[in-house]
Write a protein that holds these residues in place. Sequence first.
Motif, PDB file in Angstrom:
ATOM      1  N   TYR A 106       5.816 -10.395 -10.309  1.00 38.93           N
ATOM      2  CA  TYR A 106       5.252  -9.908  -9.043  1.00 38.93           C
ATOM      3  C   TYR A 106       4.206  -8.829  -9.310  1.00 38.93           C
ATOM      4  O   TYR A 106       3.163  -8.780  -8.648  1.00 38.93           O
ATOM      5  CB  TYR A 106       6.393  -9.357  -8.192  1.00 38.93           C
ATOM      6  N   THR A 107       4.484  -7.982 -10.296  1.00 39.49           N
ATOM      7  CA  THR A 107       3.546  -6.917 -10.643  1.00 39.49           C
ATOM      8  C   THR A 107       2.211  -7.480 -11.097  1.00 39.49           C
ATOM      9  O   THR A 107       1.145  -7.017 -10.677  1.00 39.49           O
ATOM     10  CB  THR A 107       4.140  -6.023 -11.744  1.00 39.49           C
ATOM     11  N   VAL A 108       2.251  -8.481 -11.961  1.00 42.58           N
ATOM     12  CA  VAL A 108       1.006  -9.095 -12.427  1.00 42.58           C
ATOM     13  C   VAL A 108       0.279  -9.769 -11.264  1.00 42.58           C
ATOM     14  O   VAL A 108      -0.952  -9.702 -11.165  1.00 42.58           O
ATOM     15  CB  VAL A 108       1.276 -10.093 -13.570  1.00 42.58           C
ATOM     16  N   MET A 109       1.040 -10.386 -10.362  1.00 40.71           N
ATOM     17  CA  MET A 109       0.420 -10.970  -9.172  1.00 40.71           C
ATOM     18  C   MET A 109      -0.312  -9.891  -8.368  1.00 40.71           C
ATOM     19  O   MET A 109      -1.458 -10.093  -7.925  1.00 40.71           O
ATOM     20  CB  MET A 109       1.487 -11.624  -8.291  1.00 40.71           C
ATOM     21  N   MET A 110       0.321  -8.724  -8.185  1.00 37.33           N
ATOM     22  CA  MET A 110      -0.309  -7.640  -7.430  1.00 37.33           C
ATOM     23  C   MET A 110      -1.545  -7.121  -8.146  1.00 37.33           C
ATOM     24  O   MET A 110      -2.542  -6.768  -7.513  1.00 37.33           O
ATOM     25  CB  MET A 110       0.692  -6.508  -7.173  1.00 37.33           C
ATOM     26  N   MET A 111      -1.482  -7.050  -9.477  1.00 40.42           N
ATOM     27  CA  MET A 111      -2.662  -6.640 -10.237  1.00 40.42           C
ATOM     28  C   MET A 111      -3.844  -7.567  -9.950  1.00 40.42           C
ATOM     29  O   MET A 111      -4.958  -7.120  -9.665  1.00 40.42           O
ATOM     30  CB  MET A 111      -2.363  -6.675 -11.741  1.00 40.42           C
ATOM     31  N   LEU A 112      -3.596  -8.865 -10.035  1.00 37.77           N
ATOM     32  CA  LEU A 112      -4.660  -9.844  -9.816  1.00 37.77           C
ATOM     33  C   LEU A 112      -5.197  -9.764  -8.389  1.00 37.77           C
ATOM     34  O   LEU A 112      -6.404  -9.841  -8.163  1.00 37.77           O
ATOM     35  CB  LEU A 112      -4.139 -11.247 -10.112  1.00 37.77           C
ATOM     36  N   MET A 113      -4.303  -9.583  -7.436  1.00 36.27           N
ATOM     37  CA  MET A 113      -4.738  -9.479  -6.044  1.00 36.27           C
ATOM     38  C   MET A 113      -5.572  -8.220  -5.825  1.00 36.27           C
ATOM     39  O   MET A 113      -6.545  -8.234  -5.062  1.00 36.27           O
ATOM     40  CB  MET A 113      -3.531  -9.491  -5.111  1.00 36.27           C
ATOM     41  N   ALA A 114      -5.202  -7.127  -6.518  1.00 37.38           N
ATOM     42  CA  ALA A 114      -5.946  -5.871  -6.356  1.00 37.38           C
ATOM     43  C   ALA A 114      -7.326  -5.958  -7.004  1.00 37.38           C
ATOM     44  O   ALA A 114      -8.327  -5.565  -6.394  1.00 37.38           O
ATOM     45  CB  ALA A 114      -5.151  -4.710  -6.954  1.00 37.38           C
ATOM     46  N   PHE A 240      -2.347  10.732  -2.486  1.00 37.16           N
ATOM     47  CA  PHE A 240      -2.824   9.362  -2.696  1.00 37.16           C
ATOM     48  C   PHE A 240      -3.793   8.952  -1.591  1.00 37.16           C
ATOM     49  O   PHE A 240      -4.856   8.375  -1.864  1.00 37.16           O
ATOM     50  CB  PHE A 240      -1.634   8.405  -2.754  1.00 37.16           C
ATOM     51  N   LEU A 241      -3.453   9.260  -0.338  1.00 35.90           N
ATOM     52  CA  LEU A 241      -4.328   8.919   0.781  1.00 35.90           C
ATOM     53  C   LEU A 241      -5.690   9.591   0.624  1.00 35.90           C
ATOM     54  O   LEU A 241      -6.733   8.959   0.848  1.00 35.90           O
ATOM     55  CB  LEU A 241      -3.690   9.345   2.106  1.00 35.90           C
ATOM     56  N   ASP A 242      -5.677  10.863   0.238  1.00 34.08           N
ATOM     57  CA  ASP A 242      -6.939  11.575   0.023  1.00 34.08           C
ATOM     58  C   ASP A 242      -7.778  10.884  -1.041  1.00 34.08           C
ATOM     59  O   ASP A 242      -9.006  10.740  -0.897  1.00 34.08           O
ATOM     60  CB  ASP A 242      -6.672  13.023  -0.399  1.00 34.08           C
ATOM     61  N   ALA A 243      -7.118  10.439  -2.127  1.00 34.93           N
ATOM     62  CA  ALA A 243      -7.842   9.827  -3.244  1.00 34.93           C
ATOM     63  C   ALA A 243      -8.422   8.465  -2.874  1.00 34.93           C
ATOM     64  O   ALA A 243      -9.480   8.073  -3.370  1.00 34.93           O
ATOM     65  CB  ALA A 243      -6.919   9.700  -4.457  1.00 34.93           C
ATOM     66  N   VAL A 244      -7.727   7.718  -2.014  1.00 33.77           N
ATOM     67  CA  VAL A 244      -8.276   6.443  -1.546  1.00 33.77           C
ATOM     68  C   VAL A 244      -9.501   6.704  -0.664  1.00 33.77           C
ATOM     69  O   VAL A 244     -10.539   6.057  -0.790  1.00 33.77           O
ATOM     70  CB  VAL A 244      -7.215   5.637  -0.766  1.00 33.77           C
ATOM     71  N   GLU A 245      -9.372   7.698   0.218  1.00 29.29           N
ATOM     72  CA  GLU A 245     -10.446   7.951   1.178  1.00 29.29           C
ATOM     73  C   GLU A 245     -11.691   8.555   0.533  1.00 29.29           C
ATOM     74  O   GLU A 245     -12.807   8.341   1.019  1.00 29.29           O
ATOM     75  CB  GLU A 245      -9.920   8.838   2.305  1.00 29.29           C
ATOM     76  N   ASN A 246     -11.499   9.305  -0.565  1.00 36.00           N
ATOM     77  CA  ASN A 246     -12.700   9.855  -1.229  1.00 36.00           C
ATOM     78  C   ASN A 246     -13.220   8.941  -2.341  1.00 36.00           C
ATOM     79  O   ASN A 246     -14.186   9.288  -3.015  1.00 36.00           O
ATOM     80  CB  ASN A 246     -12.444  11.280  -1.744  1.00 36.00           C
ATOM     81  N   GLY A 247     -12.576   7.794  -2.539  1.00 35.30           N
ATOM     82  CA  GLY A 247     -13.065   6.805  -3.489  1.00 35.30           C
ATOM     83  C   GLY A 247     -12.584   6.974  -4.914  1.00 35.30           C
ATOM     84  O   GLY A 247     -12.917   6.164  -5.778  1.00 35.30           O
ATOM     85  N   LYS A 248     -11.797   8.021  -5.178  1.00 36.79           N
ATOM     86  CA  LYS A 248     -11.268   8.196  -6.536  1.00 36.79           C
ATOM     87  C   LYS A 248     -10.396   7.010  -6.921  1.00 36.79           C
ATOM     88  O   LYS A 248     -10.474   6.498  -8.041  1.00 36.79           O
ATOM     89  CB  LYS A 248     -10.468   9.504  -6.612  1.00 36.79           C
ATOM     90  N   ILE A 249      -9.540   6.585  -6.012  1.00 38.71           N
ATOM     91  CA  ILE A 249      -8.744   5.375  -6.218  1.00 38.71           C
ATOM     92  C   ILE A 249      -9.484   4.217  -5.564  1.00 38.71           C
ATOM     93  O   ILE A 249      -9.753   4.219  -4.366  1.00 38.71           O
ATOM     94  CB  ILE A 249      -7.330   5.526  -5.625  1.00 38.71           C
ATOM     95  N   GLY A 250      -9.837   3.237  -6.382  1.00 44.51           N
ATOM     96  CA  GLY A 250     -10.641   2.129  -5.889  1.00 44.51           C
ATOM     97  C   GLY A 250      -9.832   1.012  -5.266  1.00 44.51           C
ATOM     98  O   GLY A 250     -10.374   0.165  -4.546  1.00 44.51           O
ATOM     99  N   GLY A 251      -8.553   0.979  -5.534  1.00 50.96           N
ATOM    100  CA  GLY A 251      -7.700  -0.061  -4.969  1.00 50.96           C
ATOM    101  C   GLY A 251      -6.269   0.169  -5.396  1.00 50.96           C
ATOM    102  O   GLY A 251      -5.994   0.924  -6.342  1.00 50.96           O
ATOM    103  N   ALA A 252      -5.345  -0.455  -4.702  1.00 49.57           N
ATOM    104  CA  ALA A 252      -3.930  -0.273  -5.040  1.00 49.57           C
ATOM    105  C   ALA A 252      -3.126  -1.430  -4.485  1.00 49.57           C
ATOM    106  O   ALA A 252      -3.536  -2.111  -3.532  1.00 49.57           O
ATOM    107  CB  ALA A 252      -3.408   1.049  -4.482  1.00 49.57           C
ATOM    108  N   ASN A 286      -8.448  -1.965   0.954  1.00 48.36           N
ATOM    109  CA  ASN A 286      -8.306  -2.055  -0.504  1.00 48.36           C
ATOM    110  C   ASN A 286      -6.916  -1.661  -0.992  1.00 48.36           C
ATOM    111  O   ASN A 286      -6.706  -1.457  -2.190  1.00 48.36           O
ATOM    112  CB  ASN A 286      -9.358  -1.190  -1.201  1.00 48.36           C
ATOM    113  N   VAL A 287      -5.949  -1.528  -0.076  1.00 47.51           N
ATOM    114  CA  VAL A 287      -4.563  -1.203  -0.450  1.00 47.51           C
ATOM    115  C   VAL A 287      -3.638  -2.283   0.092  1.00 47.51           C
ATOM    116  O   VAL A 287      -3.485  -2.434   1.307  1.00 47.51           O
ATOM    117  CB  VAL A 287      -4.132   0.180   0.077  1.00 47.51           C
ATOM    118  N   LEU A 288      -3.036  -3.020  -0.810  1.00 49.45           N
ATOM    119  CA  LEU A 288      -2.067  -4.051  -0.446  1.00 49.45           C
ATOM    120  C   LEU A 288      -0.680  -3.418  -0.427  1.00 49.45           C
ATOM    121  O   LEU A 288      -0.279  -2.765  -1.392  1.00 49.45           O
ATOM    122  CB  LEU A 288      -2.113  -5.185  -1.472  1.00 49.45           C
ATOM    123  N   VAL A 289       0.054  -3.595   0.671  1.00 45.36           N
ATOM    124  CA  VAL A 289       1.407  -3.045   0.784  1.00 45.36           C
ATOM    125  C   VAL A 289       2.372  -4.183   1.083  1.00 45.36           C
ATOM    126  O   VAL A 289       2.178  -4.924   2.059  1.00 45.36           O
ATOM    127  CB  VAL A 289       1.499  -1.981   1.896  1.00 45.36           C
TER     128      VAL A 289
END
Length: 326
Positions: A106-114, A240-252, A286-289
């Motif tokens: 499942y983890t590898v699937m999430m990696m590919l989807m991200a 984490f939310l701050d980092a997604v919104e400022n672009g530091k985290i590109g996807g998750a 850009n965040v899959l939950v």
Amino acid sequence: MKITIYNCRSDEAEYLEGFRRKHGVELFATKESPTAETVGLADGCECVSIITTPMDETLLKTYRDAGIRFLSTRSIGYDHIDLKAAEQLGLHIGNVSYSPNSVADYTVMMMLMAVRKVKAILLRSANQDYSLRGVKGMEMHNLTVGVIGTGRIGRTVLQNLTGFGCRLLAYDLYPNDSVRKIAEYVTLPELLKQSDLITLHMPATRENHHMINRDTIAQMKDGVILINSARGSLIDTDDFLDAVENGKIGGAALDVVENEAGLYYNDLKCDIMKNRGLAVLKSYPNVLVTPHMAFYTNQAVSDMVENSIRSCILFSKGEKNPWQVV
């Protein structure tokens, strides 16, 4: 020997008759959670099986006073149980192991989807927007993947990734010789600095609570992709939310979130979401939950039920128990 199995789902119950015959035990299954009101369902038992119900000192004492000596949780994680209180009360605790392939696949699937921005693609195509803008992905062989935690699941993730040709880094307090054959162990700061994609695979402890926070995120590459199929408390949601919104985290891709207890595995479609962090996370393209589903395979569910039963039997016989943690 009698074992009461609390919170027994229908998908777990289908395995009970076979395991009852196989192990020669009496199994009493109930959909009820372990509470002060349902402790009587464990009459005649010294061992009970639970799953994710929070067990604080008061509830543990209730079960100890009712004659329970061993409590087995049908999960790898046991952060929902107050271990310190259990130890002080003389109540023993065990977890279980199950097929590592369930979470690893499942983890590898999430990696590919991200990395291929599948959430954004699906959201847009549902509205008949088939344009290419903003959904250009990456190829795994061009990435450096950092795996934090190289227990059974982390090792399996690394083994799965060997076929993609990516550079593999690993960090663990206790390095494993088999991992060294396929990945390079580095310090945590080095892993954070060098990885394009980071995946978490460790239990939740006091020591690693919010290990992904403002400071550790700052050490990561710009645009890093983060995967979490371990425990939600490993990530500080606000940071984490701050980092997604400022672009530091590109996807998750997150299969677990903070404070998910009481939400996941329930039908809440007509309710107000009582977890603001989760509500916001779900809004990002850009965040899959997903709702803590990485473990959920036929093999893993069977393993969880049987190993909880086996753990209770070993404790009752006074034999060495690989799942006993207290």
